[in-house]
Each structure stands twice: as structure tokens, then as C-alpha cells.
Motif scaffolding. Sequence first.
Motif, PDB file in Angstrom:
ATOM      1  N   TYR A 236      40.110  49.922  42.951  1.00  0.00           N
ATOM      2  CA  TYR A 236      40.327  50.598  44.229  1.00  0.00           C
ATOM      3  C   TYR A 236      39.533  51.899  44.337  1.00  0.00           C
ATOM      4  CZ  TYR A 236      43.359  53.227  41.109  1.00  0.00           C
ATOM      5  OH  TYR A 236      43.834  53.954  40.053  1.00  0.00           O
TER       6      TYR A 236
ATOM      7  N   PRO B  42      48.982  45.530  46.666  1.00  0.00           N
ATOM      8  CA  PRO B  42      49.053  44.100  46.986  1.00  0.00           C
ATOM      9  C   PRO B  42      50.306  43.452  46.397  1.00  0.00           C
ATOM     10  CG  PRO B  42      46.829  44.678  46.297  1.00  0.00           C
ATOM     11  CD  PRO B  42      47.684  45.893  46.068  1.00  0.00           C
TER      12      PRO B  42
ATOM     13  N   VAL C  66      41.913  50.913  51.007  1.00  0.00           N
ATOM     14  CA  VAL C  66      40.818  50.033  50.593  1.00  0.00           C
ATOM     15  C   VAL C  66      39.504  50.686  51.020  1.00  0.00           C
ATOM     16  CG1 VAL C  66      39.793  47.741  50.770  1.00  0.00           C
ATOM     17  CG2 VAL C  66      42.290  48.006  50.801  1.00  0.00           C
TER      18      VAL C  66
ATOM     19  N   PHE D 158      38.297  46.010  45.610  1.00  0.00           N
ATOM     20  CA  PHE D 158      39.365  45.666  46.558  1.00  0.00           C
ATOM     21  C   PHE D 158      38.801  45.344  47.945  1.00  0.00           C
ATOM     22  CE2 PHE D 158      43.703  47.295  44.859  1.00  0.00           C
ATOM     23  CZ  PHE D 158      43.605  46.401  43.809  1.00  0.00           C
ATOM     24  N   GLU D 159      37.754  46.052  48.358  1.00  0.00           N
ATOM     25  CA  GLU D 159      37.173  45.721  49.662  1.00  0.00           C
ATOM     26  C   GLU D 159      36.610  44.304  49.662  1.00  0.00           C
ATOM     27  OE1 GLU D 159      33.960  47.506  52.864  1.00  0.00           O
ATOM     28  OE2 GLU D 159      33.348  47.158  50.792  1.00  0.00           O
TER      29      GLU D 159
ATOM     30  N   GLU E 123      39.459  41.906  49.870  1.00  0.00           N
ATOM     31  CA  GLU E 123      40.035  41.890  51.208  1.00  0.00           C
ATOM     32  C   GLU E 123      39.161  41.074  52.163  1.00  0.00           C
ATOM     33  OE1 GLU E 123      42.138  45.154  54.078  1.00  0.00           O
ATOM     34  OE2 GLU E 123      40.103  45.609  53.409  1.00  0.00           O
ATOM     35  N   GLN E 124      37.856  41.222  52.048  1.00  0.00           N
ATOM     36  CA  GLN E 124      36.945  40.479  52.916  1.00  0.00           C
ATOM     37  C   GLN E 124      37.039  38.976  52.674  1.00  0.00           C
ATOM     38  OE1 GLN E 124      33.246  42.402  51.931  1.00  0.00           O
ATOM     39  NE2 GLN E 124      33.483  44.004  53.498  1.00  0.00           N
TER      40      GLN E 124
ATOM     41  N   GLY F 190      39.859  37.561  51.944  1.00  0.00           N
ATOM     42  CA  GLY F 190      41.233  37.162  52.201  1.00  0.00           C
ATOM     43  C   GLY F 190      42.064  37.009  50.952  1.00  0.00           C
TER      44      GLY F 190
ATOM     45  N   LEU G 110      43.411  39.673  49.164  1.00  0.00           N
ATOM     46  CA  LEU G 110      44.168  40.894  48.881  1.00  0.00           C
ATOM     47  C   LEU G 110      45.416  40.897  49.760  1.00  0.00           C
ATOM     48  CD1 LEU G 110      43.614  43.307  46.972  1.00  0.00           C
ATOM     49  CD2 LEU G 110      42.806  44.579  48.956  1.00  0.00           C
ATOM     50  N   ASP G 111      46.564  40.657  49.150  1.00  0.00           N
ATOM     51  CA  ASP G 111      47.830  40.521  49.879  1.00  0.00           C
ATOM     52  C   ASP G 111      48.471  41.889  50.086  1.00  0.00           C
ATOM     53  OD1 ASP G 111      50.165  39.600  51.007  1.00  0.00           O
ATOM     54  OD2 ASP G 111      51.090  39.071  49.074  1.00  0.00           O
ATOM     55  N   LEU G 112      47.982  42.620  51.087  1.00  0.00           N
ATOM     56  CA  LEU G 112      48.486  43.970  51.345  1.00  0.00           C
ATOM     57  C   LEU G 112      49.756  43.923  52.180  1.00  0.00           C
ATOM     58  CD1 LEU G 112      45.123  45.780  52.142  1.00  0.00           C
ATOM     59  CD2 LEU G 112      46.443  45.878  50.022  1.00  0.00           C
TER      60      LEU G 112
END
Length: 423
Positions: free
Chosen positions: A31, A189, A218, A224-225, A228-229, A231, A233-235
Motif C-alpha cells: 500500500y 481488504p 489506495v 494495491f492499485e 484494485e484495477q 478487481g 481488492l475487496d475493500l
Amino acid sequence: MARGGNRPSAASWPPRSAYLHIPFCHRRCFYCDFPVVPLGDRAGAAPGQPGSASIAHYLAQLLEEIGAAPAGPPLSTVYVGGGTPSLLAPSQLQQLLGALRRRYGIAPGAELTLELDPASFDQNHLQGYLAAGINRVSLGVQSFDDAVLAQLGRRHRLTDVQEAADWLRAAQGRGQLSSWSLDLIQALPGQTLGGWRQQLRQALTLGPPHLSIYDLIVEPGTVFERLEQRGQLDLPEHDLAADLQECSVAQLAAAGYGHYEISNYALPGHASRHNRVYWSGAGWWGFGLGATSAPWGLRQARPRTREAYGAWLQQTLQQGEAFAEALGDGMPFDERVLVGLRRREGVALQALADQAGVSAPALAALCRRWQPFVEQGLLRREGPRWRLSDPEGLALSNAVLRELMGWSEAWEPVAAAGPPPSP
């Protein structure tokens, strides 16, 4: 920015605080977007290990930068952060603090903080840091769950945290350590409200006088980015993130911790004096790669890579004016309000406006933009002070601060339609 009238002299903010950046760490957390230099998991273990030459070279540069800085009054707070400053040997830390003593002096009773990473130091190192003058420690825990620590890219584990906390409590009990803090991250997450309550209970069991709890952000360019991009990363959803914040405030208040800044909680007498300098709008010296300084309230960032920092330092030494470009009228009004609203006591808005020369119509325009938050109970006016309510206003502070930034960028001095709210 609408400014005018009398402005405070740069000399009215003599810096009495210093930040030293130690960029080295074992590995970059998933992160993290800080200016750091990963050296590998074996770095800093003993002289001759990989990374020791890099650290020694950087410290020589840092000592040169401190020596080239303008003189000033004795320091009342010093913060050594990173990175992982506990990769330094105690003798190396002693060198840095000695350079500050020679350049500025360190005031009696000064707060000297060192960031420590669990599993990066032992009792002998801790005793060496304390002997060098450190009297406050910030322990970067982030989580008590080993699986989560692995997910974050952290090197330490729960047993390391417990052992480090034992050493810090013992040092405090002996009077060697005035205070210490424990850092956690919330809204990670997969985090649940029940799981976060358990995290807070574990933190309280360790007995830190101070807790810093940060929301996960993020950042661009991080692992982490990328997750996330994809899909992956369960935020937590927004509502759950707000519940986590309310849980932190309630649980820590019940344990006697004051919520004195958006991300910081302290037992009486243990608020971070150094961090309050940042939030008050006062000036500070900043030294090292990527460090931000604001010696007269006006921010100045150093380069974020070793090569660029080295080139900047050489140019600075040739010119002999490390901080000359930072001289100015002090931190702008919008920045002073922004950092001030992070504090529990908020800001004396009219007084800040008068100091910065903000016109009455400009200030009235800001008050109008904030009026909806007042009506919602997120922002409170108590005499001359404006502050965010706790926990609702502090949890939703970004909305209030966005209006401040929008005002700063877009305001034009036009006549108000009707009487504006009184600041």
C-alpha cells in the motif's frame, strides 16, 4: 486565493521542530507510496550486511544537508521517520541527533521520536536508541492478524509486535521512555466490524499511551492499485468504513483515549507534540530524500529518488542556500484551515483570515459553502472556532475539505446575495 492587507512576517514562525527522513526499508509494503529504498530482508542486521554501504552514504549526505541549513532556535521536537529508521545502528542515530544539537541545540524536555518496525530491532538496539536521546517511539504494527500482515506485504508478525511492545512498556516503566505509539490501519481488504473490534481490543491489551489509526488509501503506483484495477481488492463499502471509524472512536473513548486529531488518539498527556506542529500551521525543518520542510510555513519538498536528491544537495551546497527559496509569508490560509480542521479543537477562522489578509467577502463565501455541513451537524461553530463534530464530522471530513479547496480555486470577490453566515 483572496489575500490582501497585512501579512505576517516570515520571521514570526521560527522553526523549533525537525523531521529526518530515513528512506531505507526491508521491502516496500503493497500500500506504500512513500519515498523509500528497499534493501532486502537481511538489511541492517549487522555491519557488512547488504545495504550498509548505501545507508552510510546516505547518512553522510543527510549530515551535509543539516550542516548547510540556516541556524535557528533550539528544537523542541524531532521526528525520525521513514522507511524503517530502525535499520540504523544506534551510533548512526546518535550522529544525526548530534548534528542537530550542533546546528540548533535541543531544548530541555524536547520530544524526540523514532519510528520502529517490529522485527527490525532488538533490546540492545532499543537501549542504544534511548541512550542516544530518543524518548518517544512510534511502532508500525498496522495489524495483529498474520494473514493480513502478509497481505499487506509486511515482514513482521504478531509475536514480533508483542515482544516489541513488552520492551517498550518496560522502558517506559523504567523512565527511559516518556511515551510510545502504536500504528494501525483500518478499512483493509476483507475487514469486518467484528474483526476490527477485536483488533482494537488487542491494541488496548498492549497498553500503548498513544494510537494512530489510518484509513487505507489506495495510492497510485502501488501493488494495491494494480490489484484494485483487476478487481482483486475487496475493500469495505463506504457505510462499513464509517462504522469502523465510529467503532474506533467509541471503543477508545471508553478506554480513556482522547480523539485529538482525525487519525490520532492519546491518553492524557501523551498527544504527539511533533505532529501537532504540522496541524497548527507552524514551521518545521525537513531533511532528507523526499522530506517536506516548511521552515516559515511554506512547504518545500526534497526530490524523491537518491539520484535526484544527491544532485539537489550538491547544488544546494554550492549555493549555500538550502532553504532560501522557502522564505515567504507563511502557510497559505487554505492550508492552515485544512490542517487545523484535523484537530479536535478546530480553527479560529476569523483570526486566521485576518492574519492571512483574506477579505470579508471571500470569507463569507467560504462560510456559505460550509453552511450545509453546519445544518447537518458535521461542522460546528463554537464562539470563534470552527471544528468537525466527532465522530460524524471527522469521519466525513473530506467533504468539508473539498469545499474548502473548491473555494480556494474558484472564489471571486462578488457581492453576497443577502447576509452571509457569520464566521
